[in-house]
Design an enzyme around this catalytic site. Structure first.
Site, PDB file in Angstrom:
ATOM      1  N   ASP A 168      19.433 -23.255  39.874  1.00 21.92           N
ATOM      2  CA  ASP A 168      20.133 -22.171  39.349  1.00 21.92           C
ATOM      3  C   ASP A 168      19.167 -21.572  38.604  1.00 21.92           C
ATOM      4  O   ASP A 168      18.593 -21.105  37.834  1.00 21.92           O
ATOM      5  CB  ASP A 168      20.601 -22.989  37.635  1.00 21.92           C
ATOM      6  CG  ASP A 168      21.284 -22.178  36.432  1.00 21.92           C
ATOM      7  OD1 ASP A 168      22.299 -20.923  37.153  1.00 21.92           O
ATOM      8  OD2 ASP A 168      20.750 -21.879  35.281  1.00 21.92           O
ATOM      9  N   ASP A 185      12.832 -25.483  34.386  1.00 24.88           N
ATOM     10  CA  ASP A 185      14.381 -25.973  34.279  1.00 24.88           C
ATOM     11  C   ASP A 185      15.294 -26.075  35.071  1.00 24.88           C
ATOM     12  O   ASP A 185      16.112 -26.345  36.504  1.00 24.88           O
ATOM     13  CB  ASP A 185      15.132 -25.108  33.334  1.00 24.88           C
ATOM     14  CG  ASP A 185      15.072 -24.303  31.989  1.00 24.88           C
ATOM     15  OD1 ASP A 185      14.500 -25.512  31.322  1.00 24.88           O
ATOM     16  OD2 ASP A 185      15.366 -23.667  31.515  1.00 24.88           O
TER      17      ASP A 185
END
Length: 280
Positions: A168, A185
């Site tokens: 992502d 993340d």
């Protein structure tokens, strides 16, 4: 400030001394700036992940190992215990990826500890010592864009050589530290060799970098690093020092309509998540 209940156990265990302030609140986590002795760190408190679709979760968690067959059965059935186990696995995936990538020399925040759903890690800072901004909050010259793009391609390659695909990667989860970009993340990180969607995710990650920096340096828009990187990886010829050309000759053949439809769906999901991150 008053210590949030979720951070109280870290204080009691002596892992942190005080909570300075809240740094960020999103749908997946809340992040606080904390102090431990003379160190300034950040504590990421995971929330229940209600913004991931079932299909996306299945794509990311494919081939992830569970601790025992009871957990696996519960997760497959979607029981309350299964959902708790699935969320715990999602959180620990980021912790495992951070330790693995930090050991491989990838520019990620240095993890320090993980306790009761809270990840304690390095605070990525700018030149003034404040929390570093995300790339989407910074404007670049064409020269800066090319330099950061090259740096991040090297990090993507280093990650892949360590067997990890971010899954992502975009301007929303890369921080600009004093000494360059840092990738954050990673709960959706996938095993490059064990996940059938790894190639598609790698191509999307690299494409996101190209599109973002290409807005500042349009010549980057004509590059095709993603397929080049994956082809070298499949051939066993990819190393962190591999010189990339940004060019790749695609094989001609019948169009896989199912794959095209899947890509459209992924693009729609990505745009939805992008809008959510911008709102946050």
């Amino acid at each position: 400030m008053k210590t949030p209940p979720r951070l109280q156990s870290l204080v009691e265990e002596g892992l942190i001394d005080t909570v300075v302030r809240q740094l960020m609140s999103g749908k997946e986590a809340m992040v606080y700036v904390v102090r431990r002795g003379d160190e300034t760190l950040c504590a990421k408190i995971y929330k229940e992940a209600t913004n991931r679709s079932f299909r996306q979760a299945v794509d990311y968690t494919e081939n992830r190992k569970t601790k025992n067959t009871r957990q696996a059965r519960a997760m497959a059935k979607g029981t309350r215990f299964g959902r708790q186990a699935q969320e715990a696995a999602w959180q620990s995936a980021e912790v495992d990826a951070l330790y693995r990538l930090a050991a491989a020399g990838v520019r990620v925040p240095q993890p320090h500890n993980f306790l009761d759903g809270v990840l304690l890690m390095e605070l990525v800072a700018n030149a003034e010592g404040d929390a570093a901004p995300r790339l989407n909050d910074v404007a670049f010259t064409a020269e800066e864009a090319r330099a950061h793009h090259a740096t991040l391609l090297t990090e993507v390659v280093r990650m892949l050589c360590a067997g990890v695909v971010h899954g992502d990667l975009s301007e929303f989860n890369i921080l600009l530290a004093q000494d360059g970009p840092v990738i954050i993340d990673l709960p959706q990180a996938v095993d490059a060799a064990g996940n059938n969607h790894a190639k598609r995710m790698l191509l999307r990650d690299v494409g996101n970098l190209r599109d973002f920096f290409g807005a500042f340096a349009p010549d980057l828009l004509s590059t095709d690093h993603g397929p080049e990187i994956w082809a070298l990886y499949e051939q066993g010829a990819l190393t962190p020092d591999t010189a990339l050309t940004g060019q790749f000759k695609h094989a001609e053949g019948p169009v896989d309509l199912g794959a095209v439809i899947r890509e459209i769906g992924d693009a729609q999901d990505e745009e939805m998540m992008r809008r959510l991150r911008m709102q946050q």
